[in-house]
Structures are given as structure tokens and as C-alpha cells.
Design a protein around this motif. Structure first.
Motif: not given
Length: 123
Positions: A27-45
Motif C-alpha cells: 500500500x503506497x499510502x502507508x509510506x512516507x516518500x522522498x526525493x534525493x539526487x546525486x550529481x557526478x562525484x558527489x554524495x546523494x543528497x
């Protein structure tokens, strides 16, 4: 829950894109959701967070006022509307899910990940 992100592409600075993340499985509605991004050579933020009902959101300071996270629980879909894009927004964007709402700014708190979609902003 299985997640699949889409909607990335190449856009000029100042342009807009909308990312989507389709969820299947539990069930999708039971999860909190997020977006992250990762640029080349950098940590995921961390980019943005939304709780299960959509009543609470949080953003990386660098995207506040430009990006909007939302969700449609009836369609099992998470969105990230990105406006006024800048070259520094160039990265692979990932959607993520967790059954709690803990430490959502840390990638290690998220148990489920989509495959990523590339966003490239040209100057």
C-alpha cells in the motif's frame, strides 16, 4: 513497495520539469516518500519529503520555493515539480519510500528506492 521514477530530461536554465514515481506492491499510502539526487562525484543528497497523507512536506534549502513535492495516493504516484531550474540541479534524481517518518534527510533511513532518472540543466 517497488518504485519507478520517470520524467527526467534535458532542459535549459529557468525551465521546468515534473518527475513522477510510480509505486506498486504494498500500500503506497502507508509510506512516507522522498526525493534525493546525486550529481557526478558527489554524495546523494536529500531534496524533498512528504508524509503519508501529504499534509507535511520538507525541502532542501537550495530548492525551497522552486520545487514542490506532492503525491496522489489514488494513483500510487509521487511527483516532484521543478521550476526555475539551475545548472546546479543537474543530477540523477531518485525517489524513495519508508514505512516511518524518521530522519528523512538521511538516505540511510529509506528502505525502498527507484532506479533514478537523469535531469540535465544547460546554461
Amino acid at each position: 513497495v517497488q518504485l519507478q521514477a520517470s520524467g527526467g530530461g534535458v532542459v535549459q536554465a529557468g525551465g521546468s520539469l515534473r518527475l513522477s514515481c510510480a509505486a506498486s506492491g504494498h500500500s503506497f499510502r502507508s509510506y512516507s516518500m522522498g526525493w534525493f539526487r546525486q550529481a557526478p562525484g558527489k554524495a546523494r543528497e536529500f531534496v524533498g519529503y512528504i508524509n503519508q497523507s501529504g499534509s507535511s512536506t520538507s525541502y532542501l534549502d537550495a530548492v525551497k520555493g522552486r520545487f514542490t513535492i506532492s503525491r496522489d495516493n489514488a494513483k500510487n504516484t509521487l511527483y516532484l515539480q521543478m521550476n526555475s531550474l539551475k545548472p546546479e540541479d543537474t543530477a540523477v534524481y531518485y525517489c524513495a519510500g519508508q514505512s516511518n517518518n524518521f530522519q528523512f534527510r538521511s538516505q540511510y533511513a529509506w528502505g525502498y528506492w527507484g532506479q533514478g532518472t537523469q535531469v540535465t540543466v544547460s546554461s
